[in-house]
Design a protein around this motif. Structure first.
Motif, PDB file in Angstrom:
ATOM      1  N   UNK A 144      65.440 -46.727  24.957  1.00  0.00           N
ATOM      2  CA  UNK A 144      64.605 -46.595  26.312  1.00  0.00           C
ATOM      3  C   UNK A 144      65.083 -47.745  27.132  1.00  0.00           C
ATOM      4  N   UNK A 145      64.938 -49.140  26.593  1.00  0.00           N
ATOM      5  CA  UNK A 145      65.188 -50.115  27.395  1.00  0.00           C
ATOM      6  C   UNK A 145      66.558 -50.362  27.745  1.00  0.00           C
ATOM      7  N   UNK A 146      67.512 -50.102  26.795  1.00  0.00           N
ATOM      8  CA  UNK A 146      68.939 -50.233  27.124  1.00  0.00           C
ATOM      9  C   UNK A 146      69.308 -49.072  28.023  1.00  0.00           C
ATOM     10  N   UNK A 147      68.910 -47.889  28.133  1.00  0.00           N
ATOM     11  CA  UNK A 147      69.180 -46.916  29.187  1.00  0.00           C
ATOM     12  C   UNK A 147      68.839 -47.215  30.489  1.00  0.00           C
ATOM     13  N   UNK A 148      67.543 -47.698  30.787  1.00  0.00           N
ATOM     14  CA  UNK A 148      66.764 -47.983  31.796  1.00  0.00           C
ATOM     15  C   UNK A 148      67.731 -49.177  32.509  1.00  0.00           C
ATOM     16  N   UNK A 149      67.871 -50.243  31.793  1.00  0.00           N
ATOM     17  CA  UNK A 149      68.590 -51.414  32.150  1.00  0.00           C
ATOM     18  C   UNK A 149      69.967 -50.962  32.690  1.00  0.00           C
ATOM     19  N   UNK A 150      70.726 -50.449  31.769  1.00  0.00           N
ATOM     20  CA  UNK A 150      72.322 -49.902  32.163  1.00  0.00           C
ATOM     21  C   UNK A 150      72.340 -48.982  33.241  1.00  0.00           C
ATOM     22  N   UNK A 151      71.392 -47.779  33.356  1.00  0.00           N
ATOM     23  CA  UNK A 151      71.449 -46.993  34.692  1.00  0.00           C
ATOM     24  C   UNK A 151      70.814 -47.631  35.628  1.00  0.00           C
ATOM     25  N   UNK A 152      69.849 -48.433  35.732  1.00  0.00           N
ATOM     26  CA  UNK A 152      69.257 -49.164  36.808  1.00  0.00           C
ATOM     27  C   UNK A 152      70.303 -50.150  37.615  1.00  0.00           C
ATOM     28  N   UNK A 153      71.172 -50.687  36.567  1.00  0.00           N
ATOM     29  CA  UNK A 153      72.368 -51.299  37.084  1.00  0.00           C
ATOM     30  C   UNK A 153      73.195 -50.576  37.729  1.00  0.00           C
ATOM     31  N   UNK A 154      73.583 -49.505  37.455  1.00  0.00           N
ATOM     32  CA  UNK A 154      74.618 -48.558  38.104  1.00  0.00           C
ATOM     33  C   UNK A 154      74.035 -48.149  39.375  1.00  0.00           C
ATOM     34  N   UNK A 155      72.626 -47.839  39.274  1.00  0.00           N
ATOM     35  CA  UNK A 155      72.059 -47.263  40.526  1.00  0.00           C
ATOM     36  C   UNK A 155      72.112 -48.489  41.641  1.00  0.00           C
ATOM     37  N   UNK A 156      71.836 -49.843  41.337  1.00  0.00           N
ATOM     38  CA  UNK A 156      71.962 -50.851  42.127  1.00  0.00           C
ATOM     39  C   UNK A 156      73.253 -51.004  42.863  1.00  0.00           C
ATOM     40  N   UNK A 197      86.639 -60.079  38.325  1.00  0.00           N
ATOM     41  CA  UNK A 197      85.359 -60.204  39.050  1.00  0.00           C
ATOM     42  C   UNK A 197      85.289 -59.804  40.585  1.00  0.00           C
ATOM     43  N   UNK A 198      86.542 -60.401  41.057  1.00  0.00           N
ATOM     44  CA  UNK A 198      86.555 -60.338  42.505  1.00  0.00           C
ATOM     45  C   UNK A 198      86.843 -58.835  43.067  1.00  0.00           C
ATOM     46  N   UNK A 199      87.484 -58.300  42.161  1.00  0.00           N
ATOM     47  CA  UNK A 199      87.618 -56.611  42.104  1.00  0.00           C
ATOM     48  C   UNK A 199      86.481 -55.851  41.894  1.00  0.00           C
ATOM     49  N   UNK A 200      85.360 -56.199  41.182  1.00  0.00           N
ATOM     50  CA  UNK A 200      84.169 -55.591  41.091  1.00  0.00           C
ATOM     51  C   UNK A 200      83.303 -55.726  42.161  1.00  0.00           C
ATOM     52  N   UNK A 208      82.224 -48.301  39.267  1.00  0.00           N
ATOM     53  CA  UNK A 208      82.932 -48.106  38.137  1.00  0.00           C
ATOM     54  C   UNK A 208      82.511 -48.984  37.023  1.00  0.00           C
ATOM     55  N   UNK A 209      81.877 -50.378  37.205  1.00  0.00           N
ATOM     56  CA  UNK A 209      81.626 -51.249  36.480  1.00  0.00           C
ATOM     57  C   UNK A 209      80.438 -50.970  35.572  1.00  0.00           C
ATOM     58  N   UNK A 210      80.460 -51.404  34.190  1.00  0.00           N
ATOM     59  CA  UNK A 210      79.236 -51.412  33.453  1.00  0.00           C
ATOM     60  C   UNK A 210      78.481 -52.546  33.091  1.00  0.00           C
ATOM     61  N   UNK A 211      77.216 -52.419  32.556  1.00  0.00           N
ATOM     62  CA  UNK A 211      76.565 -53.790  32.480  1.00  0.00           C
ATOM     63  C   UNK A 211      77.095 -54.427  31.389  1.00  0.00           C
ATOM     64  N   UNK A 212      77.538 -53.792  30.185  1.00  0.00           N
ATOM     65  CA  UNK A 212      77.870 -54.608  29.138  1.00  0.00           C
ATOM     66  C   UNK A 212      79.140 -55.056  29.078  1.00  0.00           C
ATOM     67  N   UNK A 213      79.793 -55.085  30.497  1.00  0.00           N
ATOM     68  CA  UNK A 213      81.153 -55.631  30.790  1.00  0.00           C
ATOM     69  C   UNK A 213      80.918 -57.301  31.352  1.00  0.00           C
ATOM     70  N   UNK A 214      79.810 -57.541  31.530  1.00  0.00           N
ATOM     71  CA  UNK A 214      79.199 -58.843  32.094  1.00  0.00           C
ATOM     72  C   UNK A 214      78.405 -59.308  31.396  1.00  0.00           C
ATOM     73  N   UNK A 215      78.558 -60.839  31.485  1.00  0.00           N
ATOM     74  CA  UNK A 215      77.313 -61.714  30.859  1.00  0.00           C
ATOM     75  C   UNK A 215      76.025 -61.393  31.632  1.00  0.00           C
ATOM     76  N   UNK A 218      76.859 -63.249  35.202  1.00  0.00           N
ATOM     77  CA  UNK A 218      77.497 -62.387  35.929  1.00  0.00           C
ATOM     78  C   UNK A 218      76.914 -61.029  36.509  1.00  0.00           C
ATOM     79  N   UNK A 219      76.210 -60.373  35.746  1.00  0.00           N
ATOM     80  CA  UNK A 219      75.466 -59.272  36.282  1.00  0.00           C
ATOM     81  C   UNK A 219      74.413 -59.643  37.457  1.00  0.00           C
ATOM     82  N   UNK A 220      73.823 -60.779  37.381  1.00  0.00           N
ATOM     83  CA  UNK A 220      72.878 -61.168  38.332  1.00  0.00           C
ATOM     84  C   UNK A 220      73.650 -61.473  39.529  1.00  0.00           C
ATOM     85  N   UNK A 221      74.892 -62.359  39.236  1.00  0.00           N
ATOM     86  CA  UNK A 221      75.699 -62.573  40.579  1.00  0.00           C
ATOM     87  C   UNK A 221      76.145 -61.515  41.218  1.00  0.00           C
TER      88      UNK A 221
END
Length: 248
Positions: A144-156, A197-200, A208-215, A218-221
């Motif tokens: 549940x935590x992994x899903x919420x973090x990953x999909x919340x990242x995509x929503x943002x 990262x510049x393209x992202x 198109x980018x996913x949370x597990x692709x970043x540290x 990098x995700x917060x940045x």
């Protein structure tokens, strides 16, 4: 009247206007279509993915998210075009100037509606991924935590894309010109998703980018840059609104 109250009031007016369009069915249908992608993929080729090592959520995202993200962005393009087409088709801009509220809140109201609309497909996609995870990858810790973090990242990451498309829609009086430009940007940006990262940080490529692709850093940045891009497009819209009034 405060800016928040202005935005809420304009959002309510926008919601009433959308009842006469296919806005809600479009997001519902698009969300269902995107949600079917991992279900059908796993039903046909499950043996290809269940034998892979690593996080099941990451495996499913790598296998399905590119198509799902593209459908989400296309929904944003259609939604933004519909939102501003109602203004140009019914002289909404002229009417907004007669209301006892700031017309600058029109953009923020539409952005709020478009972003909230993204919750529908994202929720459907999250349920779809949850079904696939529990069906094909049993006993996953912290699912549940992994899903919420990953999909919340995509929503943002959809928010700057929504702001960019709304700004583009406000520039185009012709619905088809706006829609065509948006579709071109969607498919052009899809070719940039494997860049650095510049393209992202490009609005139409970021989803198109996913949370597990970043540290974590990098995700917060990336999220900080996304927030800055939203502020940039809002400022650009405010400047355009003032110039449009000046030259009318």
């Amino acid at each position: 009247m405060t800016a928040a109250a202005n935005t809420i009031r304009l959002s309510a007016l926008e919601t009433k206007k959308l009842k006469r369009t296919g806005y809600v069915p479009a997001f519902l249908g698009g969300g269902l279509l995107a949600g079917l992608v991992p279900v059908l993929n796993m039903a046909v080729r499950s043996e290809r993915y269940v034998t892979q090592s690593g996080s099941p959520f990451s495996i499913l995202m790598d296998a399905n998210w590119q198509l799902m993200a593209q459908l989400n962005i296309l929904l944003l393009v259609c939604g933004a075009c519909i939102l501003y087409h109602t203004e140009y088709a019914e002289n909404g801009f002229q009417r907004a100037e007669t209301l006892p509220m700031k017309a600058s809140g029109l953009f923020s109201g539409k952005l709020c509606i478009l972003f909230c609309s993204c919750l529908l497909p994202i929720c459907l996609e999250t349920l779809s991924l949850l079904f696939c995870c529990t069906r094909y990858f049993p006993e996953i810790p912290d699912l549940g935590r992994t899903l919420l973090k990953g999909m919340g990242f995509e929503l943002a990451l959809l928010l700057p894309t929504a702001a960019a498309m709304l700004f583009l829609s406000s520039l185009c009086r012709n619905l088809w010109m706006c829609l065509g430009t948006g579709v071109i940007l969607v498919f052009f940006s899809s070719m940039l998703r494997f860049g650095n990262f510049v393209m992202a940080v490009i609005p139409f490529a970021a989803p198109y980018r996913m949370l597990h692709q970043f540290s974590s850093g990098e995700a917060w940045r990336l999220l900080s840059i996304a927030a800055a891009e939203v502020a940039l497009f809002y400022a650009a819209e405010m400047i355009y609104t003032k110039l449009r009034r000046y030259f009318q």
